[in-house]
Design a protein around this motif. Structure first.
Motif, mmCIF file in Angstrom:
data_model
loop_
_atom_site.group_PDB
_atom_site.id
_atom_site.type_symbol
_atom_site.label_atom_id
_atom_site.label_comp_id
_atom_site.label_asym_id
_atom_site.label_seq_id
_atom_site.Cartn_x
_atom_site.Cartn_y
_atom_site.Cartn_z
ATOM 1 N N CYS A 83 0.812 -1.217 0.000
ATOM 2 C CA CYS A 83 0.000 0.000 0.000
ATOM 3 C C CYS A 83 0.846 1.268 0.000
ATOM 4 C CB CYS A 83 -0.925 -0.019 1.220
ATOM 5 S SG CYS A 83 -2.159 1.303 1.249
ATOM 6 N N ALA A 84 2.119 1.169 0.352
ATOM 7 C CA ALA A 84 2.975 2.355 0.408
ATOM 8 C C ALA A 84 3.041 3.030 -0.955
ATOM 9 C CB ALA A 84 4.379 1.963 0.872
ATOM 10 N N GLY A 85 2.880 4.344 -0.962
ATOM 11 C CA GLY A 85 2.950 5.082 -2.221
ATOM 12 C C GLY A 85 2.927 6.579 -1.973
ATOM 13 N N ILE A 86 3.404 7.321 -2.949
ATOM 14 C CA ILE A 86 3.363 8.779 -2.854
ATOM 15 C C ILE A 86 2.795 9.346 -4.143
ATOM 16 C CG2 ILE A 86 5.283 8.930 -1.224
ATOM 17 C CD1 ILE A 86 7.041 9.834 -3.607
ATOM 18 N N LEU A 87 2.411 10.625 -4.071
ATOM 19 C CA LEU A 87 1.754 11.291 -5.189
ATOM 20 C C LEU A 87 2.202 12.740 -5.257
ATOM 21 C CD1 LEU A 87 -0.620 11.599 -7.311
ATOM 22 C CD2 LEU A 87 -2.102 12.057 -5.348
ATOM 23 N N HIS A 88 2.506 13.208 -6.472
ATOM 24 C CA HIS A 88 2.723 14.627 -6.730
ATOM 25 C C HIS A 88 1.864 14.996 -7.923
ATOM 26 C CE1 HIS A 88 6.039 15.615 -3.979
ATOM 27 N NE2 HIS A 88 6.492 14.402 -4.218
ATOM 28 N N ILE A 89 0.934 15.924 -7.712
ATOM 29 C CA ILE A 89 0.057 16.365 -8.793
ATOM 30 C C ILE A 89 0.574 17.700 -9.323
ATOM 31 C CG2 ILE A 89 -2.314 16.938 -9.447
ATOM 32 C CD1 ILE A 89 -3.279 15.387 -7.024
ATOM 33 N N GLY A 90 0.568 17.853 -10.629
ATOM 34 C CA GLY A 90 0.979 19.133 -11.208
ATOM 35 C C GLY A 90 1.385 18.979 -12.663
ATOM 36 N N GLN A 91 1.723 20.096 -13.273
ATOM 37 C CA GLN A 91 2.260 20.048 -14.620
ATOM 38 C C GLN A 91 3.565 19.260 -14.593
ATOM 39 O OE1 GLN A 91 0.752 21.193 -17.233
ATOM 40 N NE2 GLN A 91 -0.781 22.628 -16.437
ATOM 41 N N PHE A 92 3.723 18.364 -15.527
ATOM 42 C CA PHE A 92 4.877 17.468 -15.539
ATOM 43 C C PHE A 92 6.187 18.226 -15.383
ATOM 44 C CE2 PHE A 92 8.222 15.280 -17.974
ATOM 45 C CZ PHE A 92 8.253 14.056 -17.319
ATOM 46 N N GLU A 93 6.353 19.309 -16.163
ATOM 47 C CA GLU A 93 7.626 20.028 -16.174
ATOM 48 C C GLU A 93 7.852 20.860 -14.923
ATOM 49 O OE1 GLU A 93 4.544 22.505 -18.405
ATOM 50 O OE2 GLU A 93 5.110 20.390 -18.200
ATOM 51 N N ASP A 94 6.801 21.061 -14.120
ATOM 52 C CA ASP A 94 6.939 21.848 -12.901
ATOM 53 C C ASP A 94 7.307 21.000 -11.687
ATOM 54 O OD1 ASP A 94 6.278 24.145 -14.292
ATOM 55 O OD2 ASP A 94 4.140 24.034 -13.800
ATOM 56 N N ILE A 95 7.260 19.700 -11.833
ATOM 57 C CA ILE A 95 7.619 18.796 -10.739
ATOM 58 C C ILE A 95 9.104 18.474 -10.836
ATOM 59 C CG2 ILE A 95 7.234 16.496 -9.753
ATOM 60 C CD1 ILE A 95 4.372 16.639 -10.832
ATOM 61 N N ALA A 96 9.813 18.620 -9.741
ATOM 62 C CA ALA A 96 11.258 18.388 -9.733
ATOM 63 C C ALA A 96 11.594 16.958 -10.135
ATOM 64 C CB ALA A 96 11.817 18.674 -8.342
ATOM 65 N N MET A 97 12.709 16.796 -10.832
ATOM 66 C CA MET A 97 13.134 15.475 -11.272
ATOM 67 C C MET A 97 13.268 14.518 -10.079
ATOM 68 S SD MET A 97 13.749 13.541 -13.776
ATOM 69 C CE MET A 97 13.857 11.814 -13.367
ATOM 70 N N ALA A 98 13.756 15.031 -8.962
ATOM 71 C CA ALA A 98 13.914 14.185 -7.775
ATOM 72 C C ALA A 98 12.567 13.645 -7.302
ATOM 73 C CB ALA A 98 14.582 14.977 -6.652
ATOM 74 N N ASP A 99 11.516 14.444 -7.462
ATOM 75 C CA ASP A 99 10.186 13.993 -7.051
ATOM 76 C C ASP A 99 9.627 12.949 -8.019
ATOM 77 O OD1 ASP A 99 10.073 15.604 -4.766
ATOM 78 O OD2 ASP A 99 9.331 17.326 -5.898
ATOM 79 N N HIS A 100 9.877 13.147 -9.322
ATOM 80 C CA HIS A 100 9.483 12.112 -10.287
ATOM 81 C C HIS A 100 10.161 10.786 -9.943
ATOM 82 C CE1 HIS A 100 7.197 14.504 -13.134
ATOM 83 N NE2 HIS A 100 8.171 15.377 -13.263
ATOM 84 N N ALA A 101 11.461 10.860 -9.673
ATOM 85 C CA ALA A 101 12.234 9.649 -9.393
ATOM 86 C C ALA A 101 11.761 8.965 -8.117
ATOM 87 C CB ALA A 101 13.724 9.993 -9.285
ATOM 88 N N ARG A 102 11.405 9.764 -7.118
ATOM 89 C CA ARG A 102 10.971 9.182 -5.838
ATOM 90 C C ARG A 102 9.609 8.486 -5.994
ATOM 91 N NH1 ARG A 102 12.372 8.535 -0.898
ATOM 92 N NH2 ARG A 102 10.940 8.719 0.876
#
Length: 253
Positions: A83-102
């Motif tokens: 069940c562990a998971g994380i989410l970042h909502i936003g424009q793709f290019e506005d999300i930091a690469m580190a957050d995409h990777a995480r």
């Protein structure tokens, strides 16, 4: 007494699922990076369950956690609930690469780590199963959820493949595919995606806990949640792909 091991157990769907299975008399293994919230949950359940602080991105920590849980459960595991998971909502290019990777490291690689480590316990438990937390966004790429959606496509593919591979070991592998759920992970987002505004957040963590329980008693590989999503999935199955693509385009504006 049956055992379930839950990652991301300290809050949201994980905590609600822990409470649901505890009411059914199961022994719980509770894993989360937030040890204080984990202990508070265990206390609220009577304090008799097993807890362990865990970062699912840490190989050595995952192996150690499974070893410790095996001692608690006498080497058995009826259900692993990833069940562990994380989410970042936003424009793709506005999300930091580190957050995409995480997102990928927790939602996909972390799930793979847990699956690999828990396999020996599942294998030696008759009728064991692994249930993975997926999403409606695994059906068609969801705008403003690009990396998260990609991670859930990966979960869907892994679920299908392992269900076939692990049948030889009497292990059923399933996922729970759900629309938006009212959890801290969703509520803390600062970007409000148009698709959320249009579809709403109509499910609670307790609703999903009930769905996980239903999945645990069924043979479905993909357990779809909610009439809205089931209708969309049916349309996607029988209508041209352009239908879903156009609908997603409309919902994202």
């Amino acid at each position: 007494m049956k055992t379930i091991l839950i990652t991301g157990a300290a809050s949201g769907i994980g905590a609600a699922t822990a409470r649901r299975f505890a009411r059914e008399g199961w022994r719980l293994g509770l894993l989360d990076i937030n040890s204080d919230a984990l202990e508070n949950l265990n206390k609220s359940l009577g304090g008799q369950h097993w807890t362990h602080q865990l970062d699912v991105t840490d190989d050595a920590a995952v192996s150690a956690a499974i070893k410790a849980f095996s001692e608690f459960s006498n080497g058995t595991l009826d259900i692993l609930f990833n069940c562990a998971g994380i989410l970042h909502i936003g424009q793709f290019e506005d999300i930091a690469m580190a957050d995409h990777a995480r997102i990928i490291d927790i939602n996909v690689t972390g799930l793979i780590r847990m699956s690999m480590a828990a396999f020996p316990l599942l294998k030696q438990t008759p009728g064991a199963r692994m249930i993975n937390m997926s999403s409606a966004s695994a059906m068609y790429g969801t705008p403003h959820f690009a990396s998260y959606s990609a991670s859930k496509f990966a979960v869907r593919g892994l679920t299908e493949a392992l269900n076939i591979e692990w049948k030889a070991h009497d292990i059923l592998v399933q996922d729970v595919m759900t629309p938006f759920v009212k959890t801290p992970m969703v509520e803390k987002q600062t970007f409000r995606a148009p698709v959320i505004e249009r579809l709403g957040v109509n499910l609670t963590a307790e609703d999903l806990a009930d769905e996980v329980w239903k999945a645990s008693t069924s043979s479905e590989v993909h357990h779809l949640v909610g009439l809205q999503f089931k209708t969309l999935a049916m349309a996607n199955k029988w209508l041209p792909a352009i239908f879903t693509r156009n609908m997603m385009s409309v919902l994202s504006h």
